[in-house]
Design an enzyme around this catalytic site. Structure first.
Site, mmCIF file in Angstrom:
data_model
loop_
_atom_site.group_PDB
_atom_site.id
_atom_site.type_symbol
_atom_site.label_atom_id
_atom_site.label_comp_id
_atom_site.label_asym_id
_atom_site.label_seq_id
_atom_site.Cartn_x
_atom_site.Cartn_y
_atom_site.Cartn_z
ATOM 1 N N HIS A 49 -28.896 -2.775 -2.700
ATOM 2 C CA HIS A 49 -29.823 -3.871 -2.990
ATOM 3 C C HIS A 49 -31.268 -3.435 -2.764
ATOM 4 C CE1 HIS A 49 -26.517 -6.742 -3.252
ATOM 5 N NE2 HIS A 49 -27.382 -7.564 -3.785
ATOM 6 N N LYS A 76 -19.196 -13.340 2.261
ATOM 7 C CA LYS A 76 -18.744 -14.297 3.274
ATOM 8 C C LYS A 76 -19.958 -14.782 4.042
ATOM 9 C CE LYS A 76 -17.612 -10.855 6.844
ATOM 10 N NZ LYS A 76 -18.160 -11.045 8.179
#
Lengths: 280, 185
Positions: free
Chosen positions: B38, B103
C-alpha cells in the site's frame, strides 16, 4: 546431574513450532465448541463454526491455522541439575525456530530491529524467558505470538488506591480497545503485582494455563470469574461482529508488590491461544 | 439471511444491493496487498505514476500468506487487521477500488470514502487461514516480489466466505452487532 544435548533441544523446539501453528490444543477446541453452543448471534455462531472447521483442515493438511505464525516466545524452565552439552541453550532454541519455520512452511514475520525493519528471513531471534527451578527436567513452552493480539495488549502502573475496581476497569478497557483486532473470542492473561516486567511476564505465562483452570487463591479465582462475566457482557462477540462470547477464559497470576505499587499487565491471545510444551 | 454468490469484478448494481450482515461467497479474482505494498502504491499515486494494478472495480484482500507447501498454490491465508491500511484506502477507493477484505474496524475517513465512491468492506474470519486457503485455487505474483508475503498477488478464489461489514449506506456491522449484544451492567 543430567545432561541434555543442544541438538535434542533444537529438534524439540522445531517440532513444537510446527505443532503450535498447525494443531489446536484440545482444551481450546472444547472451549470453542462450548462457545458455539452458547453463542446467540447467528453471525457469531457461523464464525465459531468456521474456526472449528479451520482447526480441522489445518490439522488434517498440516498447514498453519493462521497466516500470522508469529514471533516465537519460549518459556524455559531449567532444572538446576541439568547441564546442556554440545552448544549453548539460546542458540539451540534459535536453531529450532529456524528449522521449524523452514520445514513447516511457516511465515517468517520477524524484522531485525524496530527501526530498520529488515526481515531476518528465518523468524529468529526468538524471545526467550528462562527460569531456574529445582530438579533435573528441562521444560520448554513455545508460544508463537501473532501481532493482532500482541499489539492490543497493555500494561499500566495503577495506584494502590485504584484497588480491584481499577484492575477490572483496566482489563475491560483493554479488551474494549482491542475490539475485533485481537481475533476474539480471546484468552486473557492478566499479571497483577510485582514490578513492571514481572507483571508483563506473568500475563504471558497465564496464557499457557489449561483453559479455564482457576487460580488456587479463591479471591483471585473469583476475580477471574467476575472478569469473564463482565467481558462477555461487552457484546464484542466472535471477531468483534457482536455476540455473547468475547472471551473463552481469563487467567490471572499474582505476585507480591511494593507498598506503593499496583502493576497490571493484560496480554491478549486470539481464539487459537497457540502454545505447546515439551519436557525433556 | 441467505448466502449469496458474487463474481468479481464488482459492478455498481451488485454493490447497491449489498447491506451489512449479508454473507457472501466470492468467486473470481482478488488482488492482495498489505502495509508495504500500500505504501508503495500511495507513493506512486502521489508522484502521478501508474500503479502496478488497475484497481477499478477490483477487490483488495489484506493478507500476507504463509509459504505454499508442496502441491498447494498458497499456505494459510486469512485476513490481517484492516485498520493499518486506513490511511491509504481512501485514495485507492477514489481511483475506483470497489471492495476490501480484512478484519476489524475501518476509520471514519474510509467509511466516508466508501459511501462517496460506492465501495464495500468485507470481513473474513480472522485466524481462519487454513479454511480460507482451501478457497484459493490459483496464485499469480503481480508486483513487488521483494516484499515476500507482502507482495501483490492475484488470487483466483472459489466460494471465498466473507460478510459485509460496511456498506455504501453507512451501515457498520461492528457497531450494530456489538450494540445488539452488549449488556449494561
Amino acid at each position: 546431574m543430567r545432561t541434555v544435548d543442544a541438538s535434542v533441544i533444537s529438534e524439540t523446539v522445531a517440532g513444537l513450532c510446527i505443532e503450535a501453528a498447525t494443531v489446536l490444543e484440545e482444551d481450546i477446541e472444547e472451549a470453542l465448541h462450548k462457545a458455539r453452543d452458547h453463542e446467540e448471534s447467528p453471525v457469531g455462531k457461523e464464525i465459531l463454526t468456521q474456526l472449528l472447521q479451520n482447526a480441522e483442515i489445518a490439522k488434517r493438511n498440516k498447514i498453519p491455522m493462521c497466516q500470522d505464525t508469529g514471533i516465537v516466545v519460549a518459556l524455559v524452565e531449567i532444572g538446576q541439575e541439568v547441564v546442556i552439552t554440545g552448544g549453548n541453550l539460546y542458540e539451540a532454541i534459535a536453531q529450532g525456530v529456524r528449522k521449524g519455520y523452514q520445514k513447516g512452511y511457516l511465515r517468517k514475520s520477524v524484522v531485525n530491529n524496530p527501526i530498520e525493519r529488515k526481515n531476518t528471513n528465518d523468524n529468529t531471534p526468538p524471545v526467550v524467558h528462562y527460569k531456574i527451578v529445582p530438579g533435573d527436567a528441562l521444560r520448554i513452552t513455545i508460544l508463537p505470538k501473532g501481532a493482532g493480539s500482541e499489539n492490543m495488549s497493555a500494561l499500566k502502573m495503577l495506584k494502590p488506591a485504584d484497588g480491584i475496581d481499577g484492575v477490572i476497569k483496566f482489563v475491560l478497557d483493554t479488551v474494549k480497545a482491542a475490539g475485533p483486532n485481537a481475533c476474539p473470542p480471546l484468552t486473557v492473561g492478566v499479571g497483577i503485582g510485582g514490578t513492571m516486567e514481572k507483571a508483563a511476564l506473568m500475563a504471558k505465562e497465564a496464557l499457557t494455563r489449561p483453559l479455564g483452570q482457576r487460580h488456587p487463591l479463591p479471591f483471585i479465582a473469583e476475580l477471574e470469574q467476575v472478569l469473564e462475566e463482565k467481558l462477555n457482557a461487552l457484546g464484542i462477540g466472535p471477531m468483534g461482529l457482536g455476540g455473547r462470547i468475547t472471551v473463552l477464559a481469563v487467567h490471572i497470576e499474582v505476585f507480591a508488590t511494593h507498598i506503593a505499587s499496583l502493576p497490571v499487565a493484560v496480554n491478549l491471545n486470539c481464539h487459537a491461544c497457540r502454545h505447546k510444551t515439551a519436557v525433556l | 439471511m441467505d448466502v449469496i454468490s458474487i463474481t468479481t469484478p464488482l459492478n455498481e448494481e451488485t454493490i447497491l444491493n449489498l447491506r451489512v450482515g449479508q454473507r457472501v461467497l466470492l468467486n473470481g479474482k482478488l488482488f492482495t496487498a498489505r502495509d508495504a505494498a500500500h505504501k508503495k502504491m500511495i507513493d506512486l499515486i502521489r508522484q502521478k505514476k501508474p500503479l502496478p494494478i488497475d484497481v477499478r472495480n477490483q477487490i483488495i484482500y489484506y493478507v500476507g500468506p504463509t509459504p505454499a507447501p508442496p502441491g498447494r498454490p498458497v499456505g494459510a491465508a486469512g485476513p490481517t487487521t484492516a485498520g493499518r491500511m486506513d490511511s491509504y484506502a481512501p485514495e485507492l477507493i477514489a481511483l475506483g477500488l470497489k471492495g476490501m477484505i480484512g478484519k476489524g474496524y475501518r476509520s471514519p475517513e474510509v467509511i466516508e470514502a466508501m459511501q462517496k465512491y460506492k465501495a464495500v468492506y468485507f470481513a473474513a474470519v480472522g485466524g481462519a487461514g487454513a479454511l480460507l486457503s482451501q478457497c484459493i485455487q490459483e496464485v499469480e505474483l503481480i508486483a513487488y516480489p521483494e516484499l515476500g508475503p507482502e507482495a501483490i498477488y492475484q488470487f483466483t478464489v472459489k466460494n471465498f466466505p466473507v460478510i459485509v461489514a460496511n456498506d455504501i449506506y453507512g451501515g457498520d456491522l461492528y457497531r450494530d452487532g456489538q450494540k445488539t449484544y452488549a449488556i449494561n451492567c
